[in-house]
Design an enzyme around this catalytic site. Sequence first.
Site, PDB file in Angstrom:
ATOM      1  CG  ASP A   1      -5.761  -4.053   5.209  1.00  8.75           C
ATOM      2  OD1 ASP A   1      -6.005  -5.078   4.542  1.00  8.75           O
ATOM      3  OD2 ASP A   1      -5.925  -2.906   4.764  1.00  8.75           O
TER       4      ASP A   1
ATOM      5  CG  ASP B   1      -2.080  -0.929   1.142  1.00  4.18           C
ATOM      6  OD1 ASP B   1      -2.190  -1.651   0.127  1.00  4.18           O
ATOM      7  OD2 ASP B   1      -2.883  -0.962   2.087  1.00  4.18           O
TER       8      ASP B   1
END
Length: 140
Positions: free
Chosen positions: A117, A88
């Site tokens: 996550d 990310d």
Amino acid sequence: MTQELELQQDAITTVREFLTALQLDAVKEAVEVLHPDVVWKNTSLPDVRGLRRVGGVLRGLERNWAGFGVEIHHIAANGDIVLTDRTDILRVGPVSIAFWVTGTFELRDGRIILWHDHFSWENLLRGAVVGVVRAALPRR
């Protein structure tokens, strides 16, 4: 294709569409694939529950000084469960912070009901330091 394989492909497609929409600052489209009872979990952070709250946090990405990017390295599904291995990239002003994330997405009725996550705070900090240094160095 068998029905099970079709279900898995649909689940993977939904997760890809969600992450792509976030990357393209299309938060409205991203929120459309979330279940009304969605729960967003992040390593050691408080859970964010419900479509209104999760959508509110995601709308923070629509600011000019913020952004999100993603590089999916691996994605796999087993029924309505999708696992991702990805990088990310959070952008805050001129600083881009890239860090490793594994995600578990659970779908119900074709929509994401759990977004969980896992990331390393050390890796996030390392990404922040690298991002600050890159932003500070003159570009050639």
